[in-house]
Design a protein around this motif. Structure first.
Motif, short mmCIF file in Angstrom:
data_model
loop_
_atom_site.label_atom_id
_atom_site.label_comp_id
_atom_site.label_asym_id
_atom_site.label_seq_id
_atom_site.Cartn_x
_atom_site.Cartn_y
_atom_site.Cartn_z
N ALA A 34 0.86 -1.18 0.00
CA ALA A 34 0.00 0.00 0.00
C ALA A 34 0.90 1.24 0.00
CB ALA A 34 -0.89 0.00 1.24
N THR A 35 0.41 2.33 -0.58
CA THR A 35 1.23 3.54 -0.65
C THR A 35 1.61 4.04 0.73
OG1 THR A 35 -0.74 4.92 -0.83
CG2 THR A 35 0.34 4.27 -2.89
N HIS A 36 0.72 3.86 1.73
CA HIS A 36 1.04 4.36 3.07
C HIS A 36 2.24 3.63 3.67
CE1 HIS A 36 -0.61 1.10 5.61
NE2 HIS A 36 -1.46 0.93 4.62
N VAL A 37 2.48 2.40 3.23
CA VAL A 37 3.66 1.66 3.71
C VAL A 37 4.94 2.34 3.22
CG1 VAL A 37 4.88 -0.55 3.61
CG2 VAL A 37 2.38 -0.51 3.83
N LEU A 38 4.95 2.77 1.96
CA LEU A 38 6.12 3.47 1.42
C LEU A 38 6.29 4.83 2.10
CD1 LEU A 38 5.76 2.63 -2.35
CD2 LEU A 38 7.27 1.58 -0.67
N ARG A 39 5.18 5.52 2.33
CA ARG A 39 5.27 6.82 3.00
C ARG A 39 5.78 6.66 4.44
NH1 ARG A 39 3.46 10.48 -0.50
NH2 ARG A 39 1.74 9.96 -1.88
N HIS A 40 5.37 5.60 5.09
CA HIS A 40 5.86 5.35 6.45
C HIS A 40 7.36 5.06 6.42
CE1 HIS A 40 5.89 4.11 10.61
NE2 HIS A 40 6.46 2.97 10.27
N GLY A 41 7.80 4.26 5.45
CA GLY A 41 9.23 3.99 5.31
C GLY A 41 10.02 5.26 5.10
N GLU A 42 9.44 6.18 4.34
CA GLU A 42 10.10 7.47 4.12
C GLU A 42 10.15 8.27 5.42
OE1 GLU A 42 9.65 11.53 1.45
OE2 GLU A 42 8.01 10.09 1.45
N SER A 43 9.05 8.30 6.17
CA SER A 43 9.02 9.07 7.41
C SER A 43 9.99 8.50 8.46
CB SER A 43 7.61 9.13 7.99
OG SER A 43 7.20 7.88 8.51
N MET A 44 10.28 7.21 8.37
CA MET A 44 11.22 6.57 9.30
C MET A 44 12.66 6.71 8.83
SD MET A 44 9.35 5.36 11.73
CE MET A 44 10.46 4.22 12.51
N GLY A 45 12.87 7.32 7.66
CA GLY A 45 14.21 7.51 7.13
C GLY A 45 14.77 6.29 6.41
N LEU A 46 13.89 5.34 6.08
CA LEU A 46 14.33 4.13 5.39
C LEU A 46 14.37 4.29 3.88
CD1 LEU A 46 12.23 1.60 7.50
CD2 LEU A 46 14.66 2.15 7.76
N LEU A 47 13.56 5.19 3.37
CA LEU A 47 13.50 5.47 1.93
C LEU A 47 13.80 6.94 1.70
CD1 LEU A 47 10.15 3.61 1.16
CD2 LEU A 47 12.47 2.75 0.80
N HIS A 48 14.45 7.22 0.59
CA HIS A 48 14.82 8.60 0.27
C HIS A 48 14.43 8.88 -1.18
CE1 HIS A 48 17.03 8.69 4.01
NE2 HIS A 48 17.52 7.51 3.67
N PRO A 49 13.14 9.11 -1.43
CA PRO A 49 12.70 9.32 -2.81
C PRO A 49 13.17 10.66 -3.35
CG PRO A 49 10.89 9.72 -1.31
CD PRO A 49 12.04 9.19 -0.48
N VAL A 50 13.37 10.68 -4.65
CA VAL A 50 13.69 11.93 -5.35
C VAL A 50 12.40 12.40 -5.98
CG1 VAL A 50 15.04 12.94 -7.22
CG2 VAL A 50 16.04 11.15 -5.79
N ARG A 51 12.06 13.62 -5.75
CA ARG A 51 10.79 14.16 -6.25
C ARG A 51 11.04 15.09 -7.43
NH1 ARG A 51 9.79 13.30 -0.89
NH2 ARG A 51 7.81 12.32 -0.43
N ASP A 52 10.07 15.10 -8.35
CA ASP A 52 10.14 16.05 -9.46
C ASP A 52 9.26 17.25 -9.15
OD1 ASP A 52 7.55 15.21 -9.87
OD2 ASP A 52 7.98 14.14 -11.72
N ALA A 53 9.22 18.20 -10.03
CA ALA A 53 8.45 19.42 -9.80
C ALA A 53 6.95 19.16 -9.77
CB ALA A 53 8.77 20.45 -10.88
N GLY A 54 6.51 18.03 -10.36
CA GLY A 54 5.07 17.71 -10.41
C GLY A 54 4.60 17.25 -9.10
#
Length: 54
Positions: A34-54
């Motif tokens: 689920a997307t919230h699992v990835l967002r949680h991983g990001e909030s815990m510092g486990l994932l570091h996504p690169v975002r675009d301007a969109g």
């Protein structure tokens, strides 16, 4: 997450100089999460996504 589980989400390709991107929905679907699992991983510092301007 299991401490022994390692998720490598490197989507770089030699064709695009590392500029390829996946939406959070596409990435979640690819790994059956689920997307919230990835967002949680990001909030815990486990994932570091690169975002675009969109």
């Amino acid at each position: 997450m299991d401490a022994g589980l390692r998720l490598d989400v490197n989507t770089k390709s030699s064709r695009d100089n590392g500029a390829s991107a996946m939406s959070i929905g596409a990435l979640a679907a690819r790994f059956g999460l689920a997307t919230h699992v990835l967002r949680h991983g990001e909030s815990m510092g486990l994932l570091h996504p690169v975002r675009d301007a969109g």
